[in-house]
Design an enzyme around this catalytic site. Structure first.
Site, PDB file in Angstrom:
ATOM      1  N   ARG A 151       0.840  -1.194   0.000  1.00  0.00           N
ATOM      2  CA  ARG A 151       0.000   0.000   0.000  1.00  0.00           C
ATOM      3  C   ARG A 151       0.879   1.250   0.000  1.00  0.00           C
ATOM      4  O   ARG A 151       1.998   1.230   0.516  1.00  0.00           O
ATOM      5  CB  ARG A 151      -0.918   0.013   1.229  1.00  0.00           C
ATOM      6  CG  ARG A 151      -1.823  -1.206   1.332  1.00  0.00           C
ATOM      7  CD  ARG A 151      -2.598  -1.201   2.647  1.00  0.00           C
ATOM      8  NE  ARG A 151      -3.498  -2.353   2.756  1.00  0.00           N
ATOM      9  CZ  ARG A 151      -3.161  -3.521   3.299  1.00  0.00           C
ATOM     10  NH1 ARG A 151      -1.925  -3.687   3.792  1.00  0.00           N
ATOM     11  NH2 ARG A 151      -4.028  -4.519   3.354  1.00  0.00           N
ATOM     12  N   LYS A 175      -1.811  -2.974   8.013  1.00  0.00           N
ATOM     13  CA  LYS A 175      -3.008  -2.668   8.789  1.00  0.00           C
ATOM     14  C   LYS A 175      -3.021  -3.468  10.088  1.00  0.00           C
ATOM     15  O   LYS A 175      -2.604  -4.617  10.120  1.00  0.00           O
ATOM     16  CB  LYS A 175      -4.259  -3.001   7.969  1.00  0.00           C
ATOM     17  CG  LYS A 175      -4.506  -2.043   6.810  1.00  0.00           C
ATOM     18  CD  LYS A 175      -5.819  -2.343   6.127  1.00  0.00           C
ATOM     19  CE  LYS A 175      -6.120  -1.318   5.044  1.00  0.00           C
ATOM     20  NZ  LYS A 175      -7.424  -1.580   4.379  1.00  0.00           N
ATOM     21  N   HIS A 246      -3.083   2.412  -5.619  1.00  0.00           N
ATOM     22  CA  HIS A 246      -3.873   1.201  -5.378  1.00  0.00           C
ATOM     23  C   HIS A 246      -4.052   0.427  -6.678  1.00  0.00           C
ATOM     24  O   HIS A 246      -4.125  -0.806  -6.669  1.00  0.00           O
ATOM     25  CB  HIS A 246      -5.230   1.552  -4.765  1.00  0.00           C
ATOM     26  CG  HIS A 246      -5.765   0.490  -3.861  1.00  0.00           C
ATOM     27  ND1 HIS A 246      -5.108   0.087  -2.719  1.00  0.00           N
ATOM     28  CD2 HIS A 246      -6.877  -0.279  -3.932  1.00  0.00           C
ATOM     29  CE1 HIS A 246      -5.796  -0.870  -2.121  1.00  0.00           C
ATOM     30  NE2 HIS A 246      -6.874  -1.119  -2.844  1.00  0.00           N
ATOM     31  N   ARG A 249      -1.076  -1.622  -7.110  1.00  0.00           N
ATOM     32  CA  ARG A 249      -1.193  -2.781  -6.209  1.00  0.00           C
ATOM     33  C   ARG A 249      -2.076  -3.848  -6.859  1.00  0.00           C
ATOM     34  O   ARG A 249      -1.726  -5.031  -6.868  1.00  0.00           O
ATOM     35  CB  ARG A 249      -1.783  -2.303  -4.885  1.00  0.00           C
ATOM     36  CG  ARG A 249      -2.048  -3.384  -3.837  1.00  0.00           C
ATOM     37  CD  ARG A 249      -2.470  -2.667  -2.548  1.00  0.00           C
ATOM     38  NE  ARG A 249      -3.152  -3.531  -1.595  1.00  0.00           N
ATOM     39  CZ  ARG A 249      -2.548  -4.306  -0.704  1.00  0.00           C
ATOM     40  NH1 ARG A 249      -1.223  -4.377  -0.684  1.00  0.00           N
ATOM     41  NH2 ARG A 249      -3.245  -5.023   0.165  1.00  0.00           N
ATOM     42  N   HIS A 272      -3.336  -9.203   3.025  1.00  0.00           N
ATOM     43  CA  HIS A 272      -4.780  -9.361   3.193  1.00  0.00           C
ATOM     44  C   HIS A 272      -5.067 -10.259   4.393  1.00  0.00           C
ATOM     45  O   HIS A 272      -4.435 -11.301   4.553  1.00  0.00           O
ATOM     46  CB  HIS A 272      -5.403  -9.987   1.944  1.00  0.00           C
ATOM     47  CG  HIS A 272      -5.492  -9.053   0.780  1.00  0.00           C
ATOM     48  ND1 HIS A 272      -5.584  -9.479  -0.528  1.00  0.00           N
ATOM     49  CD2 HIS A 272      -5.506  -7.695   0.720  1.00  0.00           C
ATOM     50  CE1 HIS A 272      -5.652  -8.438  -1.330  1.00  0.00           C
ATOM     51  NE2 HIS A 272      -5.606  -7.352  -0.600  1.00  0.00           N
ATOM     52  N   TYR A 281      -8.921 -10.829  -7.330  1.00  0.00           N
ATOM     53  CA  TYR A 281      -7.990 -10.703  -8.451  1.00  0.00           C
ATOM     54  C   TYR A 281      -8.081 -11.884  -9.410  1.00  0.00           C
ATOM     55  O   TYR A 281      -7.730 -11.757 -10.578  1.00  0.00           O
ATOM     56  CB  TYR A 281      -6.556 -10.557  -7.927  1.00  0.00           C
ATOM     57  CG  TYR A 281      -6.371  -9.333  -7.078  1.00  0.00           C
ATOM     58  CD1 TYR A 281      -6.406  -8.062  -7.638  1.00  0.00           C
ATOM     59  CD2 TYR A 281      -6.190  -9.433  -5.701  1.00  0.00           C
ATOM     60  CE1 TYR A 281      -6.265  -6.930  -6.855  1.00  0.00           C
ATOM     61  CE2 TYR A 281      -6.047  -8.308  -4.909  1.00  0.00           C
ATOM     62  CZ  TYR A 281      -6.083  -7.063  -5.497  1.00  0.00           C
ATOM     63  OH  TYR A 281      -5.950  -5.944  -4.719  1.00  0.00           O
TER      64      TYR A 281
END
Length: 300
Positions: A151, A175, A246, A249, A272, A281
């Protein structure tokens, strides 16, 4: 109300580990809600946040054409805020417990074709040939985002010590303060060495600290500046979609899967928390396969 928002912002940062981008979005959502309440009832306070008011606010947003994804985020912002306010004793009860989250329509992310990604990287490399410090930095931004799929907030948060150049590894804080190790390839290594040797020393000041990426004034690079760099670089590629960090990414993940990478490895690289997010994806690659099939097969 601003003092309450300041305290909530501290909670998001310190206890929830939310990114600067998410915190800015949540606070903006809440200011929009408070403005809505004040229009209905001048001088409204937290006691004015009832379930009918929250529903009316979201309905007004939807009527104005706000995207489902944005409505979902605004609902999340409100639910997080009211739950926090009740725990802090600022509200007697939580009006958002029965507030339903709008279902966000899952759309395929815009991604670059591999030839478009190559053209964007070539453009960044060409711009850095003269050795301008900012051009060297911009080359590294584009190369590293595409090489790793991290990110933009993670990239801008990197310190020099987070980079193992000899082993081509990044130590990334994602995150929820989850740390992961992400590899990168030779082109990104070359861009990194050029930046550390010739670019960063020219911009560094006493305020730079350990930050890997710097702005023109020597401070840690703001993610918004990095977004501008990506938009401008990709925007120069003929036929490429308008994407930011993004989108790079998304492109990195898609190209990894197209190259045969295991889905769980891609999940780990991207950071993730669930495989379901990464599986989006796979739909991109299937959509591409179908497009090629429809165009090329005589019986399509």
């Amino acid at each position: 109300m601003e003092s309450v928002l300041d305290a909530f912002d501290q909670y998001l940062a310190l206890e929830r580990g939310r990114s600067d981008h998410t915190r800015r979005a949540y606070l903006g959502d809440l200011r929009s809600l408070f403005a809505f309440c004040n229009e209905r009832t001048p001088g409204a306070d937290l006691g004015s946040l009832t379930l009918p008011v929250l529903r009316a606010w979201l309905s007004a947003q939807a009527a104005a054409g706000t995207a489902r994804t944005t409505l979902a985020r605004r609902t999340s912002a409100v639910k997080t805020f009211t739950a926090w306010a009740v725990r802090r004793g600022l509200m007697a009860s939580d009006p958002a417990t029965r507030l339903q989250m709008p279902k966000a329509r899952r759309t395929l992310p815009a991604v670059l074709r591999q030839d478009q990604a190559r053209d964007a990287l070539d453009a960044a490399n060409s711009g850095a040939q003269q050795g301008d410090p900012l051009a060297l930095r911009d080359r590294l931004i584009v190369e590293m985002l595409y090489a790793t799929g991290i990110r933009v907030s993670e990239l801008c948060g990197l310190d020099i010590d987070d980079v193992d150049t000899s082993r081509r590894l990044l130590r990334v804080l994602g995150k929820g303060d989850k740390q992961r190790t992400v590899p990168f390839g030779e082109p990104a290594e070359q861009a990194l060495r050029a930046w550390l040797t010739s670019g960063r020393p020219a911009l560094a000041t006493a305020e730079s600290g350990p930050a890997l990426l710097l702005g023109a004034r020597g401070r840690r690079l703001d993610p918004r500046q990095a977004r501008t760099v990506v938009h401008e670089t990709v925007g120069a590629v003929a036929g490429a979609p308008d994407i930011g960090p993004h989108g790079l990414r998304h492109s990195a993940a898609t190209h990894l899967l197209e190259g045969g990478a295991d889905l769980r490895i891609v999940q780990e690289l991207l950071g993730h928390s669930t495989l379901a997010t990464t599986q989006l994806y796979t739909h991109v690659t299937v959509a591409r396969l179908r497009a090629v099939h429809d165009q090329a097969h005589p019986r399509a």
